[in-house]
Design a protein around this motif. Sequence first.
Motif, short mmCIF file in Angstrom:
data_model
loop_
_atom_site.label_atom_id
_atom_site.label_comp_id
_atom_site.label_asym_id
_atom_site.label_seq_id
_atom_site.Cartn_x
_atom_site.Cartn_y
_atom_site.Cartn_z
N VAL A 161 0.85 -1.20 0.00
CA VAL A 161 0.00 0.00 0.00
C VAL A 161 0.88 1.24 0.00
CG1 VAL A 161 -1.79 1.28 1.24
CG2 VAL A 161 -1.83 -1.23 1.22
N PHE A 162 1.78 1.30 0.94
CA PHE A 162 2.79 2.36 1.02
C PHE A 162 4.07 1.73 1.56
CE2 PHE A 162 5.35 5.68 2.73
CZ PHE A 162 5.12 6.76 1.90
N PRO A 163 5.21 2.00 0.95
CA PRO A 163 5.45 3.02 -0.06
C PRO A 163 5.32 2.58 -1.52
CG PRO A 163 7.53 2.10 0.67
CD PRO A 163 6.47 1.42 1.48
N PHE A 164 4.95 1.32 -1.78
CA PHE A 164 5.16 0.77 -3.12
C PHE A 164 3.99 0.83 -4.08
CE2 PHE A 164 8.42 -1.71 -0.61
CZ PHE A 164 9.46 -0.89 -1.02
N LEU A 186 0.01 6.74 6.92
CA LEU A 186 0.44 6.68 5.52
C LEU A 186 -0.40 5.71 4.71
CD1 LEU A 186 4.26 6.91 6.16
CD2 LEU A 186 3.02 8.37 4.55
N TYR A 187 -0.75 4.56 5.32
CA TYR A 187 -1.65 3.63 4.63
C TYR A 187 -2.99 4.30 4.34
CZ TYR A 187 1.54 -0.08 6.26
OH TYR A 187 2.63 -0.87 6.51
N GLU A 188 -3.54 4.98 5.34
CA GLU A 188 -4.85 5.61 5.15
C GLU A 188 -4.77 6.74 4.12
OE1 GLU A 188 -7.29 4.14 6.11
OE2 GLU A 188 -7.05 3.25 8.09
N ALA A 189 -3.64 7.43 4.08
CA ALA A 189 -3.48 8.48 3.07
C ALA A 189 -3.49 7.88 1.67
CB ALA A 189 -2.18 9.25 3.32
N ARG A 190 -2.77 6.76 1.49
CA ARG A 190 -2.74 6.11 0.17
C ARG A 190 -4.09 5.52 -0.20
NH1 ARG A 190 2.16 4.58 -2.46
NH2 ARG A 190 3.31 6.54 -2.58
N LEU A 191 -4.83 5.05 0.79
CA LEU A 191 -6.17 4.51 0.53
C LEU A 191 -7.21 5.62 0.42
CD1 LEU A 191 -5.97 1.46 2.97
CD2 LEU A 191 -5.95 1.37 0.46
N ARG A 192 -6.75 6.86 0.62
CA ARG A 192 -7.58 8.08 0.47
C ARG A 192 -8.72 8.12 1.47
NH1 ARG A 192 -7.84 7.19 -5.92
NH2 ARG A 192 -5.64 6.63 -6.14
N HIS A 193 -8.35 7.92 2.72
CA HIS A 193 -9.29 8.02 3.83
C HIS A 193 -8.88 9.20 4.71
CE1 HIS A 193 -9.92 3.37 3.44
NE2 HIS A 193 -10.68 4.05 2.59
N PRO A 194 -9.29 10.40 4.38
CA PRO A 194 -8.81 11.58 5.09
C PRO A 194 -9.14 11.59 6.57
CG PRO A 194 -10.58 12.17 3.58
CD PRO A 194 -10.19 10.77 3.26
N ASP A 195 -10.34 11.18 6.94
CA ASP A 195 -10.73 11.22 8.36
C ASP A 195 -9.90 10.24 9.18
OD1 ASP A 195 -12.57 13.15 7.77
OD2 ASP A 195 -14.27 11.75 7.63
N LYS A 196 -9.62 9.06 8.61
CA LYS A 196 -8.83 8.07 9.33
C LYS A 196 -7.37 8.52 9.46
CE LYS A 196 -11.68 4.02 8.25
NZ LYS A 196 -11.73 2.70 7.60
N ALA A 197 -6.82 9.07 8.39
CA ALA A 197 -5.44 9.56 8.44
C ALA A 197 -5.32 10.68 9.48
CB ALA A 197 -5.00 10.05 7.06
N TRP A 198 -6.28 11.59 9.47
CA TRP A 198 -6.27 12.71 10.42
C TRP A 198 -6.45 12.19 11.85
CZ3 TRP A 198 -4.47 16.75 12.15
CH2 TRP A 198 -5.16 17.74 12.83
N HIS A 199 -7.24 11.14 12.03
CA HIS A 199 -7.39 10.53 13.36
C HIS A 199 -6.05 10.06 13.89
CE1 HIS A 199 -8.82 7.83 16.54
NE2 HIS A 199 -8.07 6.89 15.98
N HIS A 200 -5.26 9.40 13.04
CA HIS A 200 -3.96 8.89 13.49
C HIS A 200 -2.98 10.02 13.78
CE1 HIS A 200 -5.10 4.79 13.08
NE2 HIS A 200 -5.28 4.85 11.77
#
Length: 664
Positions: free
Chosen positions: A542-545, A585-599
């Motif tokens: 998922v990330f970084p590849f 970073l995984y959530e950013a690549r999966l395009r989940h803004p709320d989850k990435a911001w939560h972390h």
Amino acid sequence: MGAMVYGGIDTDRIDLSESTFFSGDGRTQNNREGAAKAFYKMRDEASREDFRAVKETAKDFIGIRGNYGTNLPVGSIVIETGLPKDQAEDYQRSLDLERGVAVSGWNFRGKKIATRAFASHVHKVIYYEITAEDRILNLRLRFESPREGEYKNYNIGCLYFECDARETMHSDGTTGTLLIGKAAIHTDGFPKAAEDALEIRQASRLGLYILMDTDFGCEYEDRLSQIHQMQMRMNRHLVAIEEISADKLEEAHGADMKELADRTTLELEGDEAVSQIPLMFQMGRYLLYSASREDSKLPPHLQGVWNDNVACRIGWTCDMHLDINTQMNYWPALVTGLPETELPLFAWIRDGLAPSGRETAKVSYGLKGWVAELVSNAWNYTAPYWASPIAPCPTGGVWILTHLWEYYQYTGDEGFLRETAFPLIEEASGFFLEYLFEDGKGNLTCGPSISPENSFSVNGEVYQISNGCTYEILMIRELFTIYEEAARILKREKEPGVKKARAARKRLLPYRITAEGTIAEWSHDYPAADSQHRHTSHLLGVFPFAQITPENRRLAKAAEKTLEAKLTPEENWEDTGWARSMLMLYEARLRHPDKAWHHIRKMLEKLLEPNGFIIHPPTRGAGAFDNVYELDGNTGLTSCIAEMLLQSHKGVLRLLPCLPKTWK
């Protein structure tokens, strides 16, 4: 060189670090004789799922630690000001990230006191200064070492110290680099040398020009000759920079730092948590280019160039981990406009890691090419780790090698690709083409190896080593893909090795989804011994590849379920700075803004120190006697913020792909 400046009214303290101040040496044979024979015996045992036998045979495979060593703190310069705390008012201190200057100031009986400190790459000096409006400073300076018996000398012109990087936890206590240091003193006061300190009376100003040098990479006939040569080199340098005023030193340093800082800027509006993001974004960049510049002798270790005397006194050591940490140190380099920071990493890979890795490939695996395992250091260790739970793991070199390819992708420097990157990529591919074997079902698999640094459970017994780990397969897939693409650019795609890699890549064991809907970590279905372990190595696709993207909904959904399982319940997640960075970073690549911001919010709430450092607290799987500062927590956060705002993989540039609603 690096320094931690504590600030203070009656006492200030400067903790000194130097990136080549490593204990140990590189003269030990770290690959075990007969390891290759043991490895293929392990492969047969793992194919039969006789994991108990694998664990036993691994004793004949694992590396020999020898004088592995660790980076050590140099020591501290302690400055007693002679000013009592209870008569101070309006004390403030700050760090200017743009110009790289730490300052403090306060009022004492109506007189203004100020300090400033900076570590100049331009002039190779750490400068510290304290000033007062009147001659009210009665100072006392001393050097404190965390080791006993080290030489120090005080005279009216300087504070001099000699330090040996010697310890007995990670080496034999007799080996390591020699460091000499000097703090040249500029003052209008009256200095007096004592046996244990340097006293300066009735001063309004003290300036320290702090220099350090080690014998890393040098060959001398004897210690006295060694010290003499280093002293002469330091004295020549000191004569040159003492001619430069402190203001001119700061001006040149500030311009150098600001040019790097200003290459990438970020402005956000929002609540208090959102307002922290631009600062933390720049903090990670600041720490990276403060720890790694084009002429650095080594890439930054676990702690950059700031050794807190904790990591070096626990089992992990303060070194270059190759199963996430060194890679994460450099993730902001290209995406935030700091390409030259990667050059010492590339030099270390080319001149140290790969030559050592050829020996490891030959002795531990009986194969050609080069390979590096889980950890490395100043002495270019590439052998398997010395304990079976985290060896074998031959893809550490592959992962760090991908940074050379990414550098080419960002810079388009075809000369770099041809002369530096491609030979290393080709040689590593040669190893793994021989390393792979058929699984009996038409697929190519690998191993035995580990999935860093996780374990699985079979009938109540805990094991780590098996064939076909997802982490290793995805690494080999990435290597072959890079090899093919680089060969195409260099018009070498018809060469036999490239054709073999292309054919092998197509036959690699594919990603597998478990009955629970998650990405399988192993080729078997035995459960993880710790389902909420901090490592998520099987998700690196998922990330970084970008092997797993939202466009591949089936695998993306399985990755999402894997993350959900890791965080259920979230309070049991084995939380560290770098591991939390991976989640975001995984959530950013999966395009989940709320989850990435939560972390990100969780990191800022739980893992952020007051000085801006992201920590690795003691966890159940990575014990320590205190919180450990790690550079990767800060650089991981910076990388995630960048990834939420801009992504560039699979041939597509994505603007604001993961923007939380609260970020304006």
